[in-house]
Design a protein around this motif. Structure first.
Motif, short mmCIF file in Angstrom:
data_model
loop_
_atom_site.label_atom_id
_atom_site.label_comp_id
_atom_site.label_asym_id
_atom_site.label_seq_id
_atom_site.Cartn_x
_atom_site.Cartn_y
_atom_site.Cartn_z
N THR A 1 -47.49 4.20 36.77
CA THR A 1 -46.52 3.92 37.82
C THR A 1 -45.16 3.65 37.19
O THR A 1 -45.07 2.98 36.17
CB THR A 1 -46.95 2.68 38.64
N MET A 2 -44.13 4.17 37.82
CA MET A 2 -42.75 3.89 37.38
C MET A 2 -42.09 3.09 38.48
O MET A 2 -42.02 3.54 39.63
CB MET A 2 -41.99 5.20 37.14
N ALA A 3 -41.64 1.89 38.14
CA ALA A 3 -40.91 1.05 39.10
C ALA A 3 -39.42 1.34 38.95
O ALA A 3 -38.93 1.58 37.84
CB ALA A 3 -41.20 -0.41 38.84
N MET A 4 -38.69 1.31 40.09
CA MET A 4 -37.26 1.60 40.06
C MET A 4 -36.55 0.74 41.09
O MET A 4 -37.11 0.42 42.14
CB MET A 4 -37.00 3.06 40.41
N GLY A 5 -35.34 0.39 40.80
CA GLY A 5 -34.50 -0.32 41.74
C GLY A 5 -33.05 0.01 41.45
O GLY A 5 -32.68 0.33 40.32
N VAL A 6 -32.22 -0.04 42.48
CA VAL A 6 -30.80 0.27 42.34
C VAL A 6 -30.01 -1.02 42.46
O VAL A 6 -30.24 -1.82 43.38
CB VAL A 6 -30.35 1.27 43.43
N LEU A 7 -29.10 -1.25 41.52
CA LEU A 7 -28.23 -2.41 41.57
C LEU A 7 -26.80 -1.95 41.76
O LEU A 7 -26.25 -1.26 40.89
CB LEU A 7 -28.33 -3.25 40.31
N ARG A 8 -26.25 -2.31 42.89
CA ARG A 8 -24.84 -2.01 43.18
C ARG A 8 -24.11 -3.34 43.29
O ARG A 8 -24.45 -4.16 44.14
CB ARG A 8 -24.69 -1.23 44.49
N PHE A 9 -23.13 -3.56 42.45
CA PHE A 9 -22.39 -4.81 42.48
C PHE A 9 -21.49 -4.85 43.71
O PHE A 9 -20.78 -3.89 44.00
CB PHE A 9 -21.53 -4.96 41.22
N THR A 10 -21.54 -5.94 44.45
CA THR A 10 -20.67 -6.09 45.62
C THR A 10 -19.30 -6.61 45.22
O THR A 10 -18.37 -6.51 45.99
CB THR A 10 -21.30 -7.03 46.66
N ARG A 11 -19.24 -7.16 44.03
CA ARG A 11 -17.95 -7.57 43.46
C ARG A 11 -18.08 -7.57 41.95
O ARG A 11 -19.18 -7.55 41.41
CB ARG A 11 -17.50 -8.92 43.98
#
Length: 185
Positions: free
Chosen positions: A80-90
């Protein structure tokens, strides 16, 4: 403390008082070592390869939009490959200035949006790969036969931010009771 509160002292010399102390500082918890020194971490023999890929490198694939704001996983030939996206709000620099004004972050570079990924692996398969570059090369080998977009996630990762983490198990500690809280692990 006598009034039921907890006082914590931090490495930067500051201290704080609260109603409860949560030791959410990971598998190598300093809080657990101090307050539950008899509780030992059992090595499972599993490892987790983790890394980060600049979001700009996978922006045209549609994968960040598909993942959205929640982490996800994909099943890949028995793993299994886990993934998540991090977009900075500031800007992280602005957040540091507001929340940690006394800390010196002159040497910290500005961050950019990224995709986090993780791949499980056995200690045996990891072998002697210790450097970030060696771990990154191993991660690329693990996804060699999967969909090109997932290969791109690993292939475009920051090699120097790729690590192999030990997966441990902490046996449940006995419940304890104080006058304000019942704590169960």
């Amino acid at each position: 403390r006598a009034d039921g509160t907890v006082r914590a002292w931090f490495a930067d010399g500051s201290a704080d008082t609260a109603d409860v102390l949560v030791g959410a500082d990971g598998i190598g918890s300093a809080v657990r070592r101090q307050y539950l020194p008899h509780v030992r971490v059992t090595d499972t023999g599993k490892r987790m390869l983790m890394g980060a890929t600049p979001l700009r490198a996978v922006a045209g694939t549609g994968l960040p939009e598909l993942i959205g704001h929640s982490a996800t996983s994909a099943r890949l030939h028995g793993t299994t490959m886990a993934m998540g996206v991090l977009r900075f709000t500031r800007s992280p620099a602005a957040a540091r200035k507001e929340w940690l004004p006394t800390m010196d972050f002159r040497a910290v570079a500005e961050a950019e949006d990224y995709m986090m990924w993780a791949l499980p692996i056995s200690q045996r398969r990891l072998g002697s790969a210790r450097s970030p570059a060696a771990v990154w090369h191993l991660a690329k080998e693990l996804v060699a036969g999967v969909h090109p977009t997932l290969r791109l996630v690993i292939g475009q990762a920051w090699p120097d931010l790729t690590v192999a983490l030990r997966v441990g198990l902490i046996p449940p500690a006995p419940s304890c009771r104080n006058e304000h809280y019942l704590v169960r692990n």
